[in-house]
Design a protein around this motif. Structure first.
Motif, PDB file in Angstrom:
ATOM      1  N   ALA A  33       1.102  -1.276  -0.118  1.00 30.18           N
ATOM      2  CA  ALA A  33      -0.367  -0.506   0.050  1.00 30.18           C
ATOM      3  C   ALA A  33       1.030   1.433   0.101  1.00 30.18           C
ATOM      4  O   ALA A  33       0.870   2.455  -0.715  1.00 30.18           O
ATOM      5  CB  ALA A  33      -0.844  -0.399   1.164  1.00 30.18           C
ATOM      6  N   GLN A  34       2.038   1.149   0.787  1.00 27.80           N
ATOM      7  CA  GLN A  34       3.083   2.559   1.039  1.00 27.80           C
ATOM      8  C   GLN A  34       3.152   2.829  -0.297  1.00 27.80           C
ATOM      9  O   GLN A  34       4.221   3.588  -1.146  1.00 27.80           O
ATOM     10  CB  GLN A  34       3.899   1.831   1.390  1.00 27.80           C
ATOM     11  N   ASP A  35       4.227   1.810  -1.363  1.00 28.49           N
ATOM     12  CA  ASP A  35       4.752   1.569  -2.734  1.00 28.49           C
ATOM     13  C   ASP A  35       3.612   1.747  -3.229  1.00 28.49           C
ATOM     14  O   ASP A  35       4.303   2.967  -4.268  1.00 28.49           O
ATOM     15  CB  ASP A  35       4.901   0.491  -2.608  1.00 28.49           C
ATOM     16  N   ALA A  36       2.549   1.887  -3.331  1.00 28.72           N
ATOM     17  CA  ALA A  36       1.260   2.176  -4.088  1.00 28.72           C
ATOM     18  C   ALA A  36       1.321   3.631  -4.166  1.00 28.72           C
ATOM     19  O   ALA A  36       1.238   4.647  -5.040  1.00 28.72           O
ATOM     20  CB  ALA A  36      -0.060   1.537  -3.973  1.00 28.72           C
ATOM     21  N   VAL A  37       0.843   4.144  -3.112  1.00 29.09           N
ATOM     22  CA  VAL A  37       0.828   5.319  -2.120  1.00 29.09           C
ATOM     23  C   VAL A  37       1.818   5.862  -3.293  1.00 29.09           C
ATOM     24  O   VAL A  37       2.022   7.604  -3.433  1.00 29.09           O
ATOM     25  CB  VAL A  37       0.599   5.955  -1.269  1.00 29.09           C
ATOM     26  N   GLY A  38       3.649   5.737  -2.787  1.00 32.00           N
ATOM     27  CA  GLY A  38       4.425   6.438  -2.781  1.00 32.00           C
ATOM     28  C   GLY A  38       4.351   6.870  -5.177  1.00 32.00           C
ATOM     29  O   GLY A  38       5.205   7.600  -4.918  1.00 32.00           O
ATOM     30  N   THR A  39       4.383   5.612  -5.498  1.00 29.97           N
ATOM     31  CA  THR A  39       4.079   5.393  -7.446  1.00 29.97           C
ATOM     32  C   THR A  39       2.930   6.957  -6.917  1.00 29.97           C
ATOM     33  O   THR A  39       3.513   7.925  -9.199  1.00 29.97           O
ATOM     34  CB  THR A  39       3.925   3.967  -7.995  1.00 29.97           C
ATOM     35  N   LEU A  40       2.213   6.939  -6.648  1.00 30.60           N
ATOM     36  CA  LEU A  40       0.500   7.808  -6.975  1.00 30.60           C
ATOM     37  C   LEU A  40       1.527   9.313  -6.446  1.00 30.60           C
ATOM     38  O   LEU A  40       0.823  10.008  -7.118  1.00 30.60           O
ATOM     39  CB  LEU A  40      -0.300   7.594  -6.582  1.00 30.60           C
ATOM     40  N   ALA A  41       1.610   9.554  -5.697  1.00 29.37           N
ATOM     41  CA  ALA A  41       2.500  10.622  -4.915  1.00 29.37           C
ATOM     42  C   ALA A  41       3.750  11.260  -6.117  1.00 29.37           C
ATOM     43  O   ALA A  41       3.924  12.333  -7.050  1.00 29.37           O
ATOM     44  CB  ALA A  41       3.320  10.564  -3.874  1.00 29.37           C
ATOM     45  N   LEU A  42       4.207  10.485  -6.607  1.00 24.06           N
ATOM     46  CA  LEU A  42       5.444  10.477  -7.986  1.00 24.06           C
ATOM     47  C   LEU A  42       5.091  11.153  -9.376  1.00 24.06           C
ATOM     48  O   LEU A  42       4.946  11.310 -10.121  1.00 24.06           O
ATOM     49  CB  LEU A  42       6.502   9.247  -7.883  1.00 24.06           C
ATOM     50  N   LEU A  43       3.951  10.104  -9.551  1.00 27.33           N
ATOM     51  CA  LEU A  43       3.041  10.379 -10.858  1.00 27.33           C
ATOM     52  C   LEU A  43       2.365  11.434 -10.939  1.00 27.33           C
ATOM     53  O   LEU A  43       2.741  12.293 -11.614  1.00 27.33           O
ATOM     54  CB  LEU A  43       2.498   8.978 -11.460  1.00 27.33           C
ATOM     55  N   LEU A  44       1.853  12.619  -9.859  1.00 29.26           N
ATOM     56  CA  LEU A  44       1.032  13.396  -9.660  1.00 29.26           C
ATOM     57  C   LEU A  44       1.985  14.299  -9.645  1.00 29.26           C
ATOM     58  O   LEU A  44       1.858  15.578 -10.085  1.00 29.26           O
ATOM     59  CB  LEU A  44       0.637  13.676  -8.390  1.00 29.26           C
ATOM     60  N   ALA A  45       3.282  14.370  -8.675  1.00 26.46           N
ATOM     61  CA  ALA A  45       3.938  15.495  -9.136  1.00 26.46           C
ATOM     62  C   ALA A  45       4.568  15.634 -10.309  1.00 26.46           C
ATOM     63  O   ALA A  45       4.519  17.309 -11.121  1.00 26.46           O
ATOM     64  CB  ALA A  45       5.404  15.262  -8.038  1.00 26.46           C
ATOM     65  N   VAL A  46       4.672  14.650 -11.101  1.00 26.10           N
ATOM     66  CA  VAL A  46       5.141  14.513 -12.402  1.00 26.10           C
ATOM     67  C   VAL A  46       4.317  15.226 -13.470  1.00 26.10           C
ATOM     68  O   VAL A  46       4.928  15.937 -14.260  1.00 26.10           O
ATOM     69  CB  VAL A  46       6.036  13.504 -12.982  1.00 26.10           C
ATOM     70  N   VAL A  47       3.405  14.755 -13.966  1.00 28.06           N
ATOM     71  CA  VAL A  47       2.105  15.259 -14.137  1.00 28.06           C
ATOM     72  C   VAL A  47       2.206  16.764 -13.907  1.00 28.06           C
ATOM     73  O   VAL A  47       1.963  17.931 -14.979  1.00 28.06           O
ATOM     74  CB  VAL A  47       1.106  14.501 -13.813  1.00 28.06           C
ATOM     75  N   LEU A  48       2.089  17.434 -12.914  1.00 32.29           N
ATOM     76  CA  LEU A  48       1.628  18.536 -12.629  1.00 32.29           C
ATOM     77  C   LEU A  48       3.055  19.748 -13.348  1.00 32.29           C
ATOM     78  O   LEU A  48       2.604  20.633 -12.849  1.00 32.29           O
ATOM     79  CB  LEU A  48       1.841  18.916 -10.717  1.00 32.29           C
ATOM     80  N   VAL A  49       4.379  19.297 -13.091  1.00 37.75           N
ATOM     81  CA  VAL A  49       5.144  20.108 -13.705  1.00 37.75           C
ATOM     82  C   VAL A  49       5.392  19.248 -14.548  1.00 37.75           C
ATOM     83  O   VAL A  49       5.495  20.629 -15.646  1.00 37.75           O
ATOM     84  CB  VAL A  49       6.559  19.513 -13.322  1.00 37.75           C
ATOM     85  N   LEU A  50       5.529  18.064 -15.587  1.00 34.39           N
ATOM     86  CA  LEU A  50       5.013  18.299 -17.061  1.00 34.39           C
ATOM     87  C   LEU A  50       4.102  19.124 -18.076  1.00 34.39           C
ATOM     88  O   LEU A  50       4.453  20.453 -18.813  1.00 34.39           O
ATOM     89  CB  LEU A  50       5.393  17.368 -17.695  1.00 34.39           C
ATOM     90  N   LEU A  51       2.961  18.886 -17.833  1.00 38.12           N
ATOM     91  CA  LEU A  51       1.698  19.475 -18.549  1.00 38.12           C
ATOM     92  C   LEU A  51       1.817  21.477 -19.253  1.00 38.12           C
ATOM     93  O   LEU A  51       2.266  21.448 -19.878  1.00 38.12           O
ATOM     94  CB  LEU A  51       0.348  19.523 -17.482  1.00 38.12           C
ATOM     95  N   PRO A  52       2.156  21.917 -16.835  1.00 37.05           N
ATOM     96  CA  PRO A  52       1.964  23.068 -17.359  1.00 37.05           C
ATOM     97  C   PRO A  52       3.140  23.793 -17.643  1.00 37.05           C
ATOM     98  O   PRO A  52       3.516  24.762 -19.074  1.00 37.05           O
ATOM     99  CB  PRO A  52       1.515  23.738 -16.510  1.00 37.05           C
ATOM    100  N   VAL A  53       4.380  23.332 -17.377  1.00 38.50           N
ATOM    101  CA  VAL A  53       5.596  24.004 -17.877  1.00 38.50           C
ATOM    102  C   VAL A  53       6.172  23.566 -19.601  1.00 38.50           C
ATOM    103  O   VAL A  53       6.539  24.380 -19.863  1.00 38.50           O
ATOM    104  CB  VAL A  53       6.817  23.461 -16.500  1.00 38.50           C
ATOM    105  N   GLY A  54       5.314  21.863 -19.905  1.00 37.79           N
ATOM    106  CA  GLY A  54       5.918  21.836 -21.473  1.00 37.79           C
ATOM    107  C   GLY A  54       4.876  22.263 -22.041  1.00 37.79           C
ATOM    108  O   GLY A  54       5.335  22.743 -22.518  1.00 37.79           O
ATOM    109  N   TRP A  55       3.359  22.872 -22.025  1.00 39.10           N
ATOM    110  CA  TRP A  55       2.694  23.710 -22.538  1.00 39.10           C
ATOM    111  C   TRP A  55       3.442  25.238 -22.892  1.00 39.10           C
ATOM    112  O   TRP A  55       3.328  25.705 -23.447  1.00 39.10           O
ATOM    113  CB  TRP A  55       1.336  24.075 -22.051  1.00 39.10           C
ATOM    114  N   LEU A  56       3.628  25.760 -21.532  1.00 40.75           N
ATOM    115  CA  LEU A  56       4.668  26.924 -21.569  1.00 40.75           C
ATOM    116  C   LEU A  56       5.852  26.859 -22.614  1.00 40.75           C
ATOM    117  O   LEU A  56       6.265  28.161 -23.459  1.00 40.75           O
ATOM    118  CB  LEU A  56       4.947  27.013 -20.433  1.00 40.75           C
ATOM    119  N   LEU A  57       6.738  25.895 -22.517  1.00 39.47           N
ATOM    120  CA  LEU A  57       8.361  25.796 -23.236  1.00 39.47           C
ATOM    121  C   LEU A  57       7.922  25.772 -24.850  1.00 39.47           C
ATOM    122  O   LEU A  57       8.472  25.888 -25.215  1.00 39.47           O
ATOM    123  CB  LEU A  57       8.629  24.906 -23.041  1.00 39.47           C
TER     124      LEU A  57
END
Length: 208
Positions: free
Chosen positions: A98-122
């Protein structure tokens, strides 16, 4: 390449735009970090389950070891404790999963939150900045040594908006065709002005 114009107003706009991009990136990195930490809080129940399972497994293993020392019936007495210990290990593994799943979800959300808006602007910002840097750098090379204003004049004639060409003194085109230095400078200044660069103080003296 040349990143910034010489003209103060255009240079200020470019600097503010670049600062805005950096601020946007930093903002979304901070948001992603905050979301990552918030999601990781969901892993606390999994940690509790893992600790509980580990504790049960250790206690049952100790109890099984103690029961196993009983003469004759030790093996039979130890089996239930061993089974409970195995169940505790399974619970501990489920908590870790359960901890591993939550850690993976947290990492994916963080990456998406950076890549989408930053990639769109760049994608919107980088092509224009790269195009300006290349064109301004090429124009700066034409101005080194003996400035080649003729090429800049030809570029202005080919690409400058008609309203800006029409604002030049009457007969500029014909004068340029006749090799008039003033007409060449006027057209070259038009092209350099688009890039925010300054026309050299002295024009090359044509050979007679």
């Amino acid at each position: 390449m040349r990143l910034y114009a010489q003209r103060p107003d255009l240079r200020l706009r470019q600097a503010l735009g670049d600062a805005g991009v950096v601020t946007w990136i930093v903002l979304w990195v901070l948001v992603a970090r905050a979301v990552h930490r918030a999601v990781l809080v969901l892993a606390e129940p999994g940690q509790a389950v893992e600790d509980l399972g580990s504790s049960v497994a250790r206690n049952m293993a100790s109890a099984a070891e103690t029961a196993d020392r009983v003469p004759v019936a030790g093996d039979a007495l130890a089996r239930p404790f061993q089974a409970l210990g195995d169940a505790g290990s399974s619970v501990s593994g489920a908590g870790q999963n359960a901890q591993d799943a939550v850690g993976t979800l947290a990492l994916l959300l963080a990456v998406v939150l950076v890549l989408l808006p930053v990639g769109w602007l760049l994608l919107r910002w980088l092509p224009g900045r790269w195009r300006y840097a290349r064109e301004a750098g090429a124009a700066a090379r034409l101005l080194r040594g003996t400035p080649d204003l003729e090429l800049l004049a030809v570029r202005a004639l080919a690409t400058a908006p008609l309203p800006r060409l029409a604002a030049l003194p009457a007969g500029t085109g014909a004068a340029w065709r006749d090799g008039d230095p003033a007409a060449v400078r006027a057209l070259a200044a038009l092209e350099l002005g688009r890039l925010g660069l300054r026309l050299p103080d002295r024009a090359p003296v044509p050979a007679e």
